[in-house]
Design a protein around this motif. Sequence first.
Motif, PDB file in Angstrom:
ATOM      1  N   ALA A   1      -9.592  -0.244  -2.955  1.00  0.00           N
ATOM      2  CA  ALA A   1      -9.898   0.216  -1.606  1.00  0.00           C
ATOM      3  C   ALA A   1     -11.069   1.189  -1.612  1.00  0.00           C
ATOM      4  CB  ALA A   1      -8.669   0.864  -0.977  1.00  0.00           C
ATOM      5  N   GLN A   2     -11.112   2.069  -2.612  1.00  0.00           N
ATOM      6  CA  GLN A   2     -12.228   3.011  -2.711  1.00  0.00           C
ATOM      7  C   GLN A   2     -13.551   2.287  -2.975  1.00  0.00           C
ATOM      8  OE1 GLN A   2     -10.995   5.722  -5.778  1.00  0.00           O
ATOM      9  NE2 GLN A   2      -9.874   7.069  -4.361  1.00  0.00           N
ATOM     10  N   ILE A   3     -13.529   1.288  -3.822  1.00  0.00           N
ATOM     11  CA  ILE A   3     -14.749   0.528  -4.127  1.00  0.00           C
ATOM     12  C   ILE A   3     -15.240  -0.203  -2.886  1.00  0.00           C
ATOM     13  CG2 ILE A   3     -15.638  -1.453  -5.419  1.00  0.00           C
ATOM     14  CD1 ILE A   3     -13.846  -0.519  -7.765  1.00  0.00           C
ATOM     15  N   VAL A   4     -14.322  -0.828  -2.148  1.00  0.00           N
ATOM     16  CA  VAL A   4     -14.707  -1.542  -0.928  1.00  0.00           C
ATOM     17  C   VAL A   4     -15.285  -0.570   0.095  1.00  0.00           C
ATOM     18  CG1 VAL A   4     -13.786  -2.806   1.054  1.00  0.00           C
ATOM     19  CG2 VAL A   4     -13.119  -3.459  -1.265  1.00  0.00           C
ATOM     20  N   GLN A   5     -14.683   0.594   0.214  1.00  0.00           N
ATOM     21  CA  GLN A   5     -15.177   1.591   1.172  1.00  0.00           C
ATOM     22  C   GLN A   5     -16.570   2.078   0.778  1.00  0.00           C
ATOM     23  OE1 GLN A   5     -12.756   5.082   1.488  1.00  0.00           O
ATOM     24  NE2 GLN A   5     -13.724   5.755   3.375  1.00  0.00           N
ATOM     25  N   GLN A   6     -16.811   2.326  -0.493  1.00  0.00           N
ATOM     26  CA  GLN A   6     -18.125   2.766  -0.955  1.00  0.00           C
ATOM     27  C   GLN A   6     -19.181   1.693  -0.731  1.00  0.00           C
ATOM     28  OE1 GLN A   6     -17.551   3.840  -5.034  1.00  0.00           O
ATOM     29  NE2 GLN A   6     -16.670   5.850  -4.576  1.00  0.00           N
ATOM     30  N   GLN A   7     -18.832   0.445  -0.986  1.00  0.00           N
ATOM     31  CA  GLN A   7     -19.792  -0.649  -0.791  1.00  0.00           C
ATOM     32  C   GLN A   7     -20.123  -0.826   0.680  1.00  0.00           C
ATOM     33  OE1 GLN A   7     -18.085  -4.043  -2.711  1.00  0.00           O
ATOM     34  NE2 GLN A   7     -18.855  -3.478  -4.727  1.00  0.00           N
ATOM     35  N   SER A   8     -19.136  -0.684   1.546  1.00  0.00           N
ATOM     36  CA  SER A   8     -19.415  -0.864   2.978  1.00  0.00           C
ATOM     37  C   SER A   8     -20.271   0.276   3.510  1.00  0.00           C
ATOM     38  CB  SER A   8     -18.110  -0.971   3.775  1.00  0.00           C
ATOM     39  OG  SER A   8     -17.412   0.266   3.739  1.00  0.00           O
ATOM     40  N   GLN A   9     -20.176   1.454   2.929  1.00  0.00           N
ATOM     41  CA  GLN A   9     -21.003   2.577   3.370  1.00  0.00           C
ATOM     42  C   GLN A   9     -22.427   2.459   2.836  1.00  0.00           C
ATOM     43  OE1 GLN A   9     -18.940   6.058   2.038  1.00  0.00           O
ATOM     44  NE2 GLN A   9     -17.465   6.033   3.721  1.00  0.00           N
ATOM     45  N   GLN A  10     -22.612   1.831   1.691  1.00  0.00           N
ATOM     46  CA  GLN A  10     -23.920   1.760   1.066  1.00  0.00           C
ATOM     47  C   GLN A  10     -24.760   0.604   1.575  1.00  0.00           C
ATOM     48  OE1 GLN A  10     -23.095   1.629  -3.103  1.00  0.00           O
ATOM     49  NE2 GLN A  10     -22.621   3.802  -3.258  1.00  0.00           N
ATOM     50  N   LEU A  11     -24.152  -0.455   2.106  1.00  0.00           N
ATOM     51  CA  LEU A  11     -24.921  -1.617   2.541  1.00  0.00           C
ATOM     52  C   LEU A  11     -25.624  -1.334   3.865  1.00  0.00           C
ATOM     53  CD1 LEU A  11     -22.505  -4.580   1.752  1.00  0.00           C
ATOM     54  CD2 LEU A  11     -24.534  -3.890   0.518  1.00  0.00           C
ATOM     55  N   PRO A  12     -26.934  -1.547   3.923  1.00  0.00           N
ATOM     56  CA  PRO A  12     -27.633  -1.394   5.202  1.00  0.00           C
ATOM     57  C   PRO A  12     -27.323  -2.584   6.117  1.00  0.00           C
ATOM     58  CG  PRO A  12     -29.157  -2.117   3.511  1.00  0.00           C
ATOM     59  CD  PRO A  12     -27.839  -1.854   2.829  1.00  0.00           C
ATOM     60  N   ALA A  13     -27.643  -2.424   7.384  1.00  0.00           N
ATOM     61  CA  ALA A  13     -27.354  -3.474   8.357  1.00  0.00           C
ATOM     62  C   ALA A  13     -28.205  -4.710   8.101  1.00  0.00           C
ATOM     63  CB  ALA A  13     -27.576  -2.953   9.768  1.00  0.00           C
ATOM     64  N   CYS A  14     -29.448  -4.534   7.691  1.00  0.00           N
ATOM     65  CA  CYS A  14     -30.313  -5.671   7.409  1.00  0.00           C
ATOM     66  C   CYS A  14     -31.189  -5.329   6.216  1.00  0.00           C
ATOM     67  CB  CYS A  14     -31.142  -6.042   8.638  1.00  0.00           C
ATOM     68  SG  CYS A  14     -32.194  -4.707   9.200  1.00  0.00           S
ATOM     69  N   GLN A  15     -31.809  -6.348   5.652  1.00  0.00           N
ATOM     70  CA  GLN A  15     -32.538  -6.158   4.410  1.00  0.00           C
ATOM     71  C   GLN A  15     -34.053  -6.095   4.596  1.00  0.00           C
ATOM     72  OE1 GLN A  15     -31.019  -5.591   1.541  1.00  0.00           O
ATOM     73  NE2 GLN A  15     -29.046  -5.755   2.532  1.00  0.00           N
ATOM     74  N   HIS A  16     -34.583  -6.269   5.783  1.00  0.00           N
ATOM     75  CA  HIS A  16     -36.032  -6.253   5.971  1.00  0.00           C
ATOM     76  C   HIS A  16     -36.497  -4.927   6.544  1.00  0.00           C
ATOM     77  CE1 HIS A  16     -34.394  -7.675   9.800  1.00  0.00           C
ATOM     78  NE2 HIS A  16     -35.437  -7.117  10.357  1.00  0.00           N
TER      79      HIS A  16
END
Length: 108
Positions: free
Chosen positions: A33-48
Motif C-alpha cells: 500500500a505504501q509503494i502504491v501510494q508513493q507511485q501515485s504521488q510521483q506520477l505526473p498527469a501527462c508526460q509532455h
Amino acid sequence: MTPQPIEQAAAEAAAASQQSEQYALALAAVQAAQIVQQQSQQLPACQHHHGPRQSAPVGKWVAIGVVGSVAAVSLALSAIAVAVGAVAVTCCLIVLRGMWREASKRGR
C-alpha cells in the motif's frame, strides 16, 4: 492425559509459525500500500512539456476597448456634424426662398 513437553512445544511452534506468517502477510500488505501510494504521488498527469503558462491577453482586450470607444465617439461627433450641417442648409434654403419670393413680387 497431559500433553508431553515435546508435543506441547511442537503445538506452540506451529501456532507461532502461523502467527509469523500472518504478521508477514500483514506487513507485506502495508508495504504494498505504501509503494502504491508513493507511485501515485510521483506520477505526473501527462508526460509532455506544456511550456510556460501564459497569462490572459488583457492588454489586447484593453486596446480593443479603447479603439472601440474612440471609434464610437468619432461616429457620434460625425453624426452631430451632419445634423448641424443639415440644419444650416435648411435655414439657408428657407432664407433664400423668402428672398426669391420677395424679388418675384417686386418684379411683377
